[in-house]
Each structure stands twice: as structure tokens, then as C-alpha cells.
Design an enzyme around this catalytic site. Structure first.
Site, PDB file in Angstrom:
ATOM      1  CE1 TYR A 199       0.352   1.785   4.270  1.00  0.00           C
ATOM      2  CE2 TYR A 199       0.664  -0.479   4.466  1.00  0.00           C
ATOM      3  CZ  TYR A 199       0.929   0.903   4.828  1.00  0.00           C
ATOM      4  OH  TYR A 199       1.522   1.059   6.104  1.00  0.00           O
ATOM      5  CB  CYS A 200       1.972   3.996  -1.671  1.00  0.00           C
ATOM      6  SG  CYS A 200       0.688   3.778  -3.338  1.00  0.00           S
ATOM      7  CB  THR A 201      -0.379   8.481  -0.367  1.00  0.00           C
ATOM      8  OG1 THR A 201       0.969   8.474   0.430  1.00  0.00           O
ATOM      9  CG2 THR A 201      -1.270   9.517  -0.145  1.00  0.00           C
TER      10      THR A 201
END
Length: 350
Positions: A199-201
Site C-alpha cells: 500500500y501507499c498514499t
């Protein structure tokens, strides 16, 4: 020929934006698709965005587009329609709407052509960026968090992870995304049989990272659809527990969106609980760090006594001292090493 770049000072543009009466909405989006002529695409989009009064940061490359923008609320639907009609690859594209937002996130439109929309350092011609991991929606994310066979991998920078992350998520200790990719493969090699959730932003980094993990032999790979922003929005809409702890760092004037009430970071100067990032007020430093209100007052928004003293000097003397110092990317370097060196913080990776 219209002017396709800004010619007005940042200070004037910021003042104009703050004086606006119309509300704005902060939107982010990305899309990996082939752009034959990035410069022509950039110029056409610049004219379209300017006509709609859109501010923000947009990167284009042969591999696609990455954008974080501020749109007047009355123009959001028009923007959506025009973007979807601009290229068939963009039709129906998911737009991530900011969670905590007054729309005052940008005050100038900067649109640049780059080699990549995310600097990944990958030069392997056999790498297929389209062979990505499967998407996870909010309910599926929560189920995976309860799965002992799943490992959540945070593909963001150290300063993003520090203020917020998913429960028990693994941080990849590196200063850039391009450094994280090989390190993630190395760190997870012994867990190749596990379910890997990245995951990331907003999704752009973890999507490419998921393809890179699959390229390196990992078969059970997922990534969170729309990243933290979309997950939190959908979880709230569906009445699901929000399992992200703390604040989501964002790359605009806000520097963060509150996801949960927990504050998990500390002031880099006194150690008090705090998760508010700021840049050192000394223009010759500009260090990104966490500062509580008491230290902000004590150090006048600076990261150190030295910067505080320099900020108190006459402008001419400040400029003279800055002359010949490290410029450009080095001044705006957000590495853990620079932060630790400036503030005397022990390196947790050593």
C-alpha cells in the site's frame, strides 16, 4: 500561442488563492498507460486545467500520468467529464477525493514531463509493469489484516510511515522508492509463501511495486485499491472499522490528513507526542521535520538554534550565507540521514 507556464510569483498566487470565496476540492489520480507524445499531452492538459481554474502538481511520461490538484467545486463535474473524454484510457478513471480538505492545498499549476511518473530505477526490459497484483477493497483489506498469513508492506517514505500506517505494517527502510523496490524483494524473500499486501498514499507506488514483486517470483501479491485515501473513504462510507492508525501524510500544503485519533509520532525536538510536519523556516535549510507548538514558538519555526539565529539576520546577510551552499534537490532532501544529522536523532536502522 498561449503561455503554457506560470509567470506570476508564488506569493501573489498564494494570496489570490486564499482570497477566493469559492470552495475547492483536492483530487489525486494516476494512470499507467502509453502516452506517445508526453509534451503535446502536457500542453493540451495545461490549457484545459488552466481554463477550469485548476491548481496542482502533474507529472506526465510515456508510461502515464500522476496528478494532485485543487479544483473549484463548481468545476469538479466539468473537470471529470473533460478528463474522461480526453483519452479513452482515462475514461472512468478513479479520482481520489481528499478526506480532510478545505481545497487550499495548491495555488499554482505545475505540469512537467518526466522520464517516469514515479522514479523507480527499473531498467530491466523484461519487466511488465501491467502485470500487477490484485486489488483489495476496504472490507478485503480488513480481512487481510486479520489473516496471520498476510504481511502488509508500506511502500512510502520514512516520514510518511512515522506519522501513520496500517496495524503491524512492515516499513521498508530506504530514502526513495527506487531504493525500496530491491530492498522489499530482499526483505521478503524468506516470506515468499506469505500473502503480500502492498500500500501507499493513493495507489501509484504500490501498484508498480506489486508488479515488481511478481516479476521477482512472488505469486501471492495484492495492493490496496486507491491506497490509504480510498481505503479510509470507503471504510467510513461502509461503516467498517478504519484500521489505519494515525495520520496520512500528503504532498501538498496540508502535509497530512487525520485518519484516526491516535498520535503515534513525536516532536523531533522535545519528544512530545506530535504528528505535525513542517519545513524549517530558514530558507537555507527547509528541513522537513515534526515540531510541536511549544517548540515552534521556542525555535520560531526552525529546526535548530543555528537556523533560528540565521533567520534573525537581515535578509541580505541570509542570502549571502545561502550563496554557494547546496542547492536544488539537496536543500529539499527528505532523507532520514539528513533529518537525523540536523537534529541529532539516533538512526533507528543502525
Amino acid at each position: 500561442m498561449p503561455v503554457l507556464h506560470n509567470r506570476i510569483s508564488n506569493d501573489e498566487l498564494k494570496a489570490r488563492m486564499l482570497a477566493e470565496s469559492e470552495p475547492r476540492t483536492t483530487i489525486s489520480f494516476y494512470k499507467y498507460f502509453t502516452i506517445v507524445s508526453p509534451q503535446q499531452t502536457r500542453d493540451a492538459l495545461y490549457q484545459m486545467f488552466t481554463a477550469l481554474g485548476i491548481f496542482g502538481r502533474v507529472y506526465l511520461a510515456h508510461e502515464g500520468i500522476n496528478a494532485q490538484i485543487s479544483v473549484p467545486q463548481s468545476k469538479v463535474e466539468t473537470f471529470r467529464q473533460q478528463l474522461y473524454a480526453f483519452d479513452p484510457a482515462l475514461d472512468g478513471l478513479r479520482l481520489n477525493i481528499a478526506l480532510e480538505d478545505d481545497g487550499k492545498s495548491f495555488w499554482v499549476l505545475r505540469m512537467k514531463v518526466r522520464d517516469r511518473i514515479v522514479a523507480d530505477g527499473i531498467d530491466d526490459p523484461s519487466f511488465d509493469a501491467s502485470n500487477v497484483g490484485a486489488y483489495l477493497k476496504a472490507a478485503e483489506v480488513n480481512a487481510m489484516l486479520d489473516d496471520p498469513d498476510a504481511i502488509f508492506i508500506d511502500m512510502r517514505n520514512h516520514y510518511e510511515y512515522e506519522v501513520g500506517h496500517f496495524e503491524n505494517a512492515l516499513e521498508i527502510p530506504a530514502d526513495t522508492f527506487r531504493e525500496q523496490l530491491p530492498k522489499a524483494v530482499e526483505m521478503l524473500r524468506e516470506h515468499a509463501d506469505k500473502k503480500i499486501v502492498m500500500y501507499c498514499t493513493g495507489g501509484i507506488r504500490c501498484e508498480k511495486a506489486s508488479a515488481w514483486m511478481k516479476h521477482n517470483g512472488f505469486n501471492k501479491v495484492w495492493h490496496i485499491e486507491g491506497g490509504i485515501i480510498e481505503y479510509a473513504r470507503r471504510a467510513r462510507e461502509q461503516g467498517l472499522p478504519v484500521r489505519f492508525i494515525g495520520k496520512n501524510f500528503v504532498f501538498d500544503e496540508r502535509m497530512g490528513e487525520r485518519i484516526s485519533d491516535e498520535v503515534i509520532a513525536h516532536c523531533h525536538q522535545c519528544g512530545a507526542l506530535c504528528d505535525s510536519h513542517t519545513n524549517c523556516k530558514n530558507a537555507g535549510c527547509h528541513l522537513l521535520f515534526i515540531q510541536c507548538p511549544l517548540c515552534a514558538s521556542k525555535f520560531n519555526g526552525c529546526c535548530s538554534e543555528q537556523c533560528c539565529e540565521e533567520l534573525a539576520l537581515p535578509e541580505d546577510e541570509q542570502r549571502r550565507r545561502r550563496a554557494g551552499r547546496e542547492k536544488g534537490n539537496k536543500i529539499f532532501n527528505k532523507s532520514r540521514g539528513r533529518l537525523n544529522s540536523k537534529l541529532g536523532i539516533p538512526d533507528p536502522t543502525e
